[in-house]
Scaffold this motif. Structure first.
Motif, PDB file in Angstrom:
ATOM      1  N   ALA A 129       4.260   1.187  -3.070  1.00 12.58           N
ATOM      2  CA  ALA A 129       3.418   2.288  -2.049  1.00 12.58           C
ATOM      3  C   ALA A 129       1.821   1.914  -1.677  1.00 12.58           C
ATOM      4  O   ALA A 129       1.439   1.602  -2.744  1.00 12.58           O
ATOM      5  CB  ALA A 129       3.585   3.785  -2.356  1.00 12.58           C
ATOM      6  N   GLY A 130       1.506   1.909  -0.376  1.00  6.57           N
ATOM      7  CA  GLY A 130       0.047   1.544  -0.457  1.00  6.57           C
ATOM      8  C   GLY A 130      -0.319   0.008   0.056  1.00  6.57           C
ATOM      9  O   GLY A 130      -1.390  -0.156   0.424  1.00  6.57           O
ATOM     10  N   ILE A 131       0.593  -0.667  -0.147  1.00  3.46           N
ATOM     11  CA  ILE A 131       0.262  -2.340  -0.123  1.00  3.46           C
ATOM     12  C   ILE A 131       0.594  -2.436   1.792  1.00  3.46           C
ATOM     13  O   ILE A 131       1.400  -2.057   2.196  1.00  3.46           O
ATOM     14  CB  ILE A 131       1.242  -3.285  -0.670  1.00  3.46           C
ATOM     15  CG1 ILE A 131       0.553  -4.583  -0.699  1.00  3.46           C
ATOM     16  CG2 ILE A 131       2.573  -3.273  -0.393  1.00  3.46           C
ATOM     17  CD1 ILE A 131       1.483  -5.485  -1.572  1.00  3.46           C
ATOM     18  N   TYR A 132      -0.400  -3.045   2.270  1.00  3.37           N
ATOM     19  CA  TYR A 132      -0.469  -3.701   3.453  1.00  3.37           C
ATOM     20  C   TYR A 132       0.790  -4.753   3.648  1.00  3.37           C
ATOM     21  O   TYR A 132       0.615  -5.598   2.994  1.00  3.37           O
ATOM     22  CB  TYR A 132      -1.508  -3.873   4.067  1.00  3.37           C
ATOM     23  CG  TYR A 132      -2.547  -2.812   4.717  1.00  3.37           C
ATOM     24  CD1 TYR A 132      -1.953  -1.773   5.473  1.00  3.37           C
ATOM     25  CD2 TYR A 132      -3.617  -2.833   4.070  1.00  3.37           C
ATOM     26  CE1 TYR A 132      -2.965  -0.835   5.833  1.00  3.37           C
ATOM     27  CE2 TYR A 132      -4.579  -1.584   4.450  1.00  3.37           C
ATOM     28  CZ  TYR A 132      -4.076  -0.592   5.266  1.00  3.37           C
ATOM     29  OH  TYR A 132      -4.863   0.370   5.670  1.00  3.37           O
ATOM     30  N   HIS A 133       1.581  -4.561   4.476  1.00  5.76           N
ATOM     31  CA  HIS A 133       2.671  -5.835   4.514  1.00  5.76           C
ATOM     32  C   HIS A 133       3.423  -5.816   6.054  1.00  5.76           C
ATOM     33  O   HIS A 133       2.934  -4.929   6.861  1.00  5.76           O
ATOM     34  CB  HIS A 133       3.812  -5.355   3.565  1.00  5.76           C
ATOM     35  CG  HIS A 133       4.421  -4.307   3.834  1.00  5.76           C
ATOM     36  ND1 HIS A 133       4.044  -2.832   3.619  1.00  5.76           N
ATOM     37  CD2 HIS A 133       5.793  -4.034   4.394  1.00  5.76           C
ATOM     38  CE1 HIS A 133       4.946  -2.030   3.699  1.00  5.76           C
ATOM     39  NE2 HIS A 133       6.059  -2.460   4.266  1.00  5.76           N
ATOM     40  N   ARG A 134       4.434  -6.385   6.098  1.00  6.90           N
ATOM     41  CA  ARG A 134       4.895  -6.602   7.380  1.00  6.90           C
ATOM     42  C   ARG A 134       6.163  -7.720   7.193  1.00  6.90           C
ATOM     43  O   ARG A 134       6.221  -8.104   6.410  1.00  6.90           O
ATOM     44  CB  ARG A 134       3.963  -7.390   8.548  1.00  6.90           C
ATOM     45  CG  ARG A 134       3.564  -8.650   8.236  1.00  6.90           C
ATOM     46  CD  ARG A 134       2.577  -9.122   9.169  1.00  6.90           C
ATOM     47  NE  ARG A 134       2.211 -10.633   9.194  1.00  6.90           N
ATOM     48  CZ  ARG A 134       1.460 -11.180   9.634  1.00  6.90           C
ATOM     49  NH1 ARG A 134       0.473 -10.441  10.455  1.00  6.90           N
ATOM     50  NH2 ARG A 134       0.877 -12.154   9.024  1.00  6.90           N
ATOM     51  N   PHE A 135       7.164  -7.554   8.127  1.00  7.60           N
ATOM     52  CA  PHE A 135       8.442  -8.304   8.039  1.00  7.60           C
ATOM     53  C   PHE A 135       8.381  -8.864   9.394  1.00  7.60           C
ATOM     54  O   PHE A 135       8.394  -8.484  10.335  1.00  7.60           O
ATOM     55  CB  PHE A 135       9.343  -7.484   7.627  1.00  7.60           C
ATOM     56  CG  PHE A 135      10.821  -8.195   7.489  1.00  7.60           C
ATOM     57  CD1 PHE A 135      11.202  -8.686   6.614  1.00  7.60           C
ATOM     58  CD2 PHE A 135      11.751  -7.884   8.534  1.00  7.60           C
ATOM     59  CE1 PHE A 135      12.500  -9.490   6.636  1.00  7.60           C
ATOM     60  CE2 PHE A 135      12.750  -8.655   8.591  1.00  7.60           C
ATOM     61  CZ  PHE A 135      13.386  -9.590   7.536  1.00  7.60           C
ATOM     62  N   THR A 136       9.230 -10.208   9.217  1.00  7.37           N
ATOM     63  CA  THR A 136       9.844 -10.729  10.252  1.00  7.37           C
ATOM     64  C   THR A 136      10.923 -11.438   9.828  1.00  7.37           C
ATOM     65  O   THR A 136      10.947 -12.216   8.811  1.00  7.37           O
ATOM     66  CB  THR A 136       8.563 -11.791  10.949  1.00  7.37           C
ATOM     67  OG1 THR A 136       9.406 -12.336  12.141  1.00  7.37           O
ATOM     68  CG2 THR A 136       8.102 -13.085  10.098  1.00  7.37           C
TER      69      THR A 136
END
Length: 180
Positions: A129-136
């Motif tokens: 929780a709280g980590i900046y992330h993204r998915f592709t």
């Protein structure tokens, strides 16, 4: 086995590997220091896998579903792919287990640099929780993944900037403690 590396600055196709030249690999230990947990499981037998059952029990992952991300399987595919790739955080851990296909999770390191984590069949990842992330998706354009939650699922993503949330502040404290 999972592989991770620092990303280049290219804005080209998000599904490309985006490795720096020379490649700057990131170890599982470096990911662990960011709070990212990686496990390797038997995706061919996920319905009966005792390791998955034990992880779910130990981590209290009481809710589970399976999502297929492919243009023929996911309603509003193009819109969802764009949404997944927006930099965001969650107020709860994000747990994903790849059952088929492959894709990338990108996470920010302590210096705000992107690390790309290549995920394929059998890989399970927990993003704190709280980590900046993204998915592709990667260039194969297909993934089938199990999503796990503690309690009822919460799908809310908070796009950056979201630094005022307690989950982000707690995450930043975890990073500060890890640095000492």
């Amino acid at each position: 086995m999972v592989e991770a590396w620092y990303m280049d600055e290219s804005q080209e196709d998000q599904r490309a590997p985006h490795r720096q030249r020379p490649n700057r690999a990131v170890s599982l230990e470096q990911l662990r220091r960011l709070g990212v947990v990686y496990r390797r499981l038997d995706a061919d037998n996920y319905e009966t896998d005792p390791c998955l059952k034990e992880i779910r029990r130990a981590e209290n992952y009481s809710w589970m579903d399976i999502v297929t991300i492919h243009k023929d399987k996911l309603p509003n595919y193009e819109e969802k792919i764009k949404t997944f790739y927006e930099e965001h955080l969650h107020l709860d851990d994000e747990i994903r287990y790849i059952l088929e296909g492959s894709g990338y999770f990108d996470v920010r390191d302590k210096d705000d640099k992107w690390i790309r984590i290549s995920m394929e069949k059998g890989d399970m990842i927990t993003l704190p929780a709280g980590i900046y992330h993204r998915f592709t998706l990667d260039e194969n354009n297909y993934v089938k993944a199990m999503r796990l939650f503690v309690g009822e699922p919460v799908w809310t993503a908070y796009n950056r900037p979201a630094d005022d949330f307690p989950a982000r502040k707690q995450y930043m404290q975890l990073l500060a403690e890890e640095a000492h």
